[in-house]
Design a protein around this motif. Structure first.
Motif, PDB file in Angstrom:
ATOM      1  N   LEU A 130       3.201 -11.865  -2.247  1.00 43.04           N
ATOM      2  CA  LEU A 130       3.641 -10.640  -1.588  1.00 43.04           C
ATOM      3  C   LEU A 130       2.455  -9.736  -1.283  1.00 43.04           C
ATOM      4  CD1 LEU A 130       6.715 -10.399  -1.227  1.00 43.04           C
ATOM      5  CD2 LEU A 130       6.215 -11.685  -3.272  1.00 43.04           C
ATOM      6  N   CYS A 131       2.545  -9.051  -0.148  1.00 43.32           N
ATOM      7  CA  CYS A 131       1.488  -8.121   0.274  1.00 43.32           C
ATOM      8  C   CYS A 131       1.694  -6.775  -0.426  1.00 43.32           C
ATOM      9  CB  CYS A 131       1.555  -7.942   1.787  1.00 43.32           C
ATOM     10  SG  CYS A 131       0.503  -6.624   2.406  1.00 43.32           S
ATOM     11  N   LEU A 132       0.635  -6.251  -1.008  1.00 41.04           N
ATOM     12  CA  LEU A 132       0.741  -4.993  -1.745  1.00 41.04           C
ATOM     13  C   LEU A 132       0.763  -3.775  -0.816  1.00 41.04           C
ATOM     14  CD1 LEU A 132      -1.542  -5.649  -4.847  1.00 41.04           C
ATOM     15  CD2 LEU A 132       0.970  -5.588  -4.767  1.00 41.04           C
TER      16      LEU A 132
ATOM     17  N   PRO B 226      -7.061 -12.486  -0.633  1.00 41.02           N
ATOM     18  CA  PRO B 226      -6.763 -11.322   0.207  1.00 41.02           C
ATOM     19  C   PRO B 226      -5.653 -11.624   1.210  1.00 41.02           C
ATOM     20  CG  PRO B 226      -8.719 -12.428   1.018  1.00 41.02           C
ATOM     21  CD  PRO B 226      -8.309 -13.153  -0.236  1.00 41.02           C
ATOM     22  N   CYS B 227      -5.008 -10.554   1.634  1.00 36.78           N
ATOM     23  CA  CYS B 227      -3.930 -10.682   2.613  1.00 36.78           C
ATOM     24  C   CYS B 227      -4.484 -10.353   4.003  1.00 36.78           C
ATOM     25  CB  CYS B 227      -2.794  -9.722   2.259  1.00 36.78           C
ATOM     26  SG  CYS B 227      -1.389  -9.829   3.383  1.00 36.78           S
ATOM     27  N   SER B 228      -4.067 -11.159   5.001  1.00 39.40           N
ATOM     28  CA  SER B 228      -4.552 -10.922   6.366  1.00 39.40           C
ATOM     29  C   SER B 228      -3.391 -10.639   7.309  1.00 39.40           C
ATOM     30  CB  SER B 228      -5.356 -12.125   6.846  1.00 39.40           C
ATOM     31  OG  SER B 228      -4.525 -13.267   6.952  1.00 39.40           O
TER      32      SER B 228
ATOM     33  N   ARG C  36      -0.615  -5.485   8.732  1.00 37.52           N
ATOM     34  CA  ARG C  36      -0.828  -4.237   7.982  1.00 37.52           C
ATOM     35  C   ARG C  36      -2.216  -4.199   7.375  1.00 37.52           C
ATOM     36  NH1 ARG C  36       4.446  -5.854   6.236  1.00 37.52           N
ATOM     37  NH2 ARG C  36       3.270  -7.342   4.994  1.00 37.52           N
ATOM     38  N   CYS C  37      -2.584  -5.308   6.689  1.00 41.74           N
ATOM     39  CA  CYS C  37      -3.862  -5.335   5.996  1.00 41.74           C
ATOM     40  C   CYS C  37      -5.026  -5.374   6.986  1.00 41.74           C
ATOM     41  CB  CYS C  37      -3.910  -6.526   5.035  1.00 41.74           C
ATOM     42  SG  CYS C  37      -2.787  -6.312   3.636  1.00 41.74           S
ATOM     43  N   ARG C  38      -4.852  -6.103   8.094  1.00 44.26           N
ATOM     44  CA  ARG C  38      -5.918  -6.132   9.109  1.00 44.26           C
ATOM     45  C   ARG C  38      -6.152  -4.740   9.681  1.00 44.26           C
ATOM     46  NH1 ARG C  38      -7.745 -11.067  10.876  1.00 44.26           N
ATOM     47  NH2 ARG C  38      -6.552 -12.874  10.159  1.00 44.26           N
TER      48      ARG C  38
HETATM   49 ZN   LIG Z   1      -0.958  -7.635   3.867  1.00 37.87          ZN
END
Ligand SMILES: [Zn+2]
Length: 743
Positions: free
Chosen positions: A155-157, A190-192, A195-197
């Protein structure tokens, strides 16, 4: 912008209830009970039989009685698992259907606390199969270059999941009188995702890098660190709002072994009340619990810590470790002053195996007996080994795979050059650590945090093993330390990476080291030719005159005052390739050169030794004692003095832990003799301990001021009748954990 989480994590306002209790807690069980709920389509997969009675045989009263009777003082119990199932009637997350509304966590907690055990609630953060299935938009998207997150959808934080997770922790802390929260799976990134980008681009003004070779990879490391740090800070705030005395225990597993881009850094430990590290021997060998204990203790700067060891031979396969190995793993951790947390997983129906606890009970009994001599111990400061976080970040950006063998198929030799890249952090650090432990030299770990660096001056000698990056602050501290009389041992290359901050002036570095680094050897398998006055200085061990070096070695040009060359390079007779080879062996020593590869010089009041040869890496990979003995000899030489307590003879299988407890000097000796292991292709067998070690006779060297020596038997000091001021203590009939009290 290269700010790291080191600088951002808010200092902990320790609200820890009963800090002394946590500091002396040594006997914990981790009830590792992830149980799928097959009524959830996302947890069912294709093979499970939905009629199998998961959780049918859980019996909190009996189970907690078994744990308490075995001597556990605390237990980790499951509030929410990696599948995303709650084991209590949650209104925030997903209830495990097999419980039909039953409050299993609540029953477990009450049963444990009634028996005097403290309860730590387990919570899985970034793995939650149910939530990932139900809310695909919350999923973490791994970078394509890093592949999938494996069987657990992460899951993305930065997604809506963050709110859900924080609300659920609040619910747990509000409803239940938990003593602590065990916060797991913080390292799925890491999440890509978009949102994270977007967050990355906003912060760094460019696109997120795709691969470790891309510019800005270290920025992504810092981005991951901050994502975890911010989340952890919020989780801590929520926990303390609801339960101000509760402790936060983030899983800080095995950091040197973990790619820095996943986001863990010692700076996060400011947010931990208790440091935790997994130390499973089937992951990294029998020496791993010792390393994990030293690592997490250094990370926590003296605050409480725990190391997880396993009841399983292969974590987690429902085998049962021998009592001898349970003892060795637990004792190396307990003797160093950390809590021993034994990981156990219940069976398919949720029933525990009472045999585990019959085996564990005598282990916990011994730990309880020795705890008075490990609590409030001030460890002897002698050698400090650098385990900086920036080095992990450089390793993440520049690390490479092991080079494949170039040998003929039947040849028995390992490849002469195992890695193509200069960065080789894990082998350098852990191989050096093992070398010092096997030589019975006290070793503490240091990193670049100001509070950690401030303890440098308490040590005799600093070891920098293949440290590719060094910041200005660290350089200033190290220069001051050596000028005032501290020893410095450098192996491999130093500070050749410019990944971080402003580069150190080459001139200042050369002045301190007393050498300039020259070219790498043309041969990938050179030999070290040890100088006469170094052989025989290894505390009893004899150092061979000629030692092979797997991998090219740089030339050193001495420029310091009073330089002495401690080893020259001998070239091999040939370089092995498809057309040229030396039988099925490594090429024999050939031409003796006058090229220095180990040089000693003076700087201020201190001694500096630079070994272009990489000793820890070779020791870690090959286990050849000569590398370890040589490193230990260099450390003793640079220290200029021996540690307070020593062991006569080699006794490499015995770990010596020395500290001051009250007015006494206390020495723990923990011994494990591994059985011979087999290495079957595709089924590597981990080293194992099957019998409790015993030693007929052992002699310790102790300070001349010591007049009495006692050993601990049944919790009491039994006088050994040493000759006062003789500097020697004789011991007979030792078992796998002896504790000596010297006054
Ligand atoms: Zn993310």
């Amino acid at each position: 912008m290269t700010t790291s989480a080191q600088n951002l994590a808010a200092p902990a306002v320790s609200a820890l209830g009963a800090p002394e209790w946590w500091a002396s807690s040594r006997r914990r069980v981790f009830y590792d009970a992830h149980t799928p709920d097959w009524t959830d389509p996302y947890q069912r997969g294709g093979v499970a039989d939905p009629s199998f009675p998961v959780l049918r045989d859980v019996d909190p009263e009996t189970d907690m009685a078994v744990l308490a009777d075995a001597g556990a003082d605390s237990v980790v119990l499951f509030a929410k698992c990696q599948y995303g199932n709650a084991y209590y009637p949650t209104d925030v997350g997903r209830r495990h259907a097999a419980l039909r509304g039953r409050d299993l966590f609540g029953e477990h907690l009450a049963a444990a606390q009634r028996r005097g055990m403290r309860v730590i609630a387990y919570y899985s953060n970034m793995w939650d199969t149910a939530a990932a299935g139900q809310h695909p938009q919350w999923r973490l998207e791994p970078l394509p270059s890093r592949g999938s997150t494996g069987r657990w959808p992460a899951l993305c934080l930065l997604s809506g999941y963050r709110r859900r997770a924080l609300d659920q922790v609040r619910e747990i802390a509000r409803r239940y009188p938990i003593d602590a929260l065990w916060s797991d799976i913080l390292t799925a990134g890491p999440c890509s995702c978009p949102r994270c980008r977007a967050a990355f681009a906003l912060e760094y003004g460019r696109d997120m890098p795709e691969d470790r070779d891309d510019e800005g990879w270290v920025d992504l490391v810092h981005f991951s660190q901050r994502t975890i740090g911010d989340y952890l800070a919020e989780q801590r705030a929520v926990l303390l709002e609801e339960r101000p005395d509760a402790a936060l225990i983030p899983n800080f597993y095995a950091t040197t072994f973990v790619d820095a881009v996943l986001g863990l850094t010692t700076g996060h430990l400011d947010l931990a009340d208790i440091g935790s590290s997994e130390g499973y021997t089937d992951w990294h060998g029998l020496g791993f619990p010792s390393f994990a204990a030293s690592y997490i203790q250094a990370g926590m700067l003296g605050r409480p810590s725990e190391v997880l060891v396993s009841r399983f031979v292969h974590t987690w396969d429902f085998t049962l470790r021998s009592e001898a190995q349970l003892r060795f793993e637990a004792f190396t951790v307990a003797a160093r002053g950390s809590t021993v947390t034994v990981d156990d997983q219940p069976g398919g129906t949720g029933a525990i195996d009472p045999q585990v606890y019959r085996r564990l009970a005598p282990v916990f009994r011994r730990i309880a007996e020795r705890t008075p001599w490990s609590v409030n111990s001030r460890p002897e400061r002698y050698s400090a080994l650098w385990v900086g976080q920036r080095a992990r970040e450089v390793e993440s950006a520049t690390g490479a795979a092991e080079a494949p063998s170039i040998g003929e198929q039947s040849a028995q030799f390992p490849p002469s050059e195992r890695r193509d890249s200069p960065s080789d952090l894990v082998a350098a650090v852990t191989g050096s650590y093992r070398a010092l432990v096997e030589a019975h030299l006290p070793v503490g770990l240091l990193d670049e945090r100001a509070k950690s660096l401030a303890t440098l001056g308490e040590h005799r000698v600093l070891v920098l093993a293949d440290l590719l990056t060094l910041g200005d602050d660290e350089f200033v501290a190290i220069e001051r330390f050596v000028r005032a009389g501290g020893g410095l041992v450098v192996t491999g290359e130093l500070a050749v990476s410019r990944e971080h901050g402003s580069p150190i002036g080459a001139a200042a570095l050369t002045r301190l080291l007393g050498v300039e680094y020259g070219d790498r050897s043309g041969f990938s398998y050179p030999y070290l030719r040890i100088a006469d006055d170094l052989a025989g200085t290894a505390g009893g061990a004899t150092i061979p005159r000629t030692i092979p070096h797997y991998g090219r070695v740089r030339a050193l040009h001495p420029v310091g005052q009073g330089s002495r060359v401690l080893a020259h390079r001998t070239d091999p007779v040939l370089e092995t390739d498809d057309a040229t080879y030396w039988h099925n062996n490594q090429p024999a020593p050939g031409l003796r050169t006058e090229v220095p590869v180990i040089v000693e010089s003076r700087y201020g009041q201190g001694t500096v030794i630079v070994s272009a040869a990489r000793l820890g890496n070779n020791h870690a990979r090959l286990g050849h004692a000569a590398y370890g003995d040589l490193l230990a000899a260099l450390v003793r030489r640079a220290a200029g003095t021996a540690p307070s307590v020593g062991i006569v003879g080699s006794h490499r299988a015995t770990e010596l832990v020395v500290g001051e407890v009250g007015d006494a000097l206390v020495a723990h000796l923990v011994t494990g003799y591994p059985v011979a292991r087999l290495d079957i292709p595709a089924a590597q067998q981990p080293a194992a301990i099957e019998d409790v070690a015993s030693i007929a006779r052992l002699t310790l060297t102790v300070p001349e001021r010591i007049v009495t020596a006692a050993r601990i038997r049944d919790g009491r000091e039994v006088d050994l009748g040493m000759v006062p001021h003789s500097g020697l203590v004789e011991l007979t009939d030792l078992d796998d954990w002896e504790t000596l009290v010297l006054r």
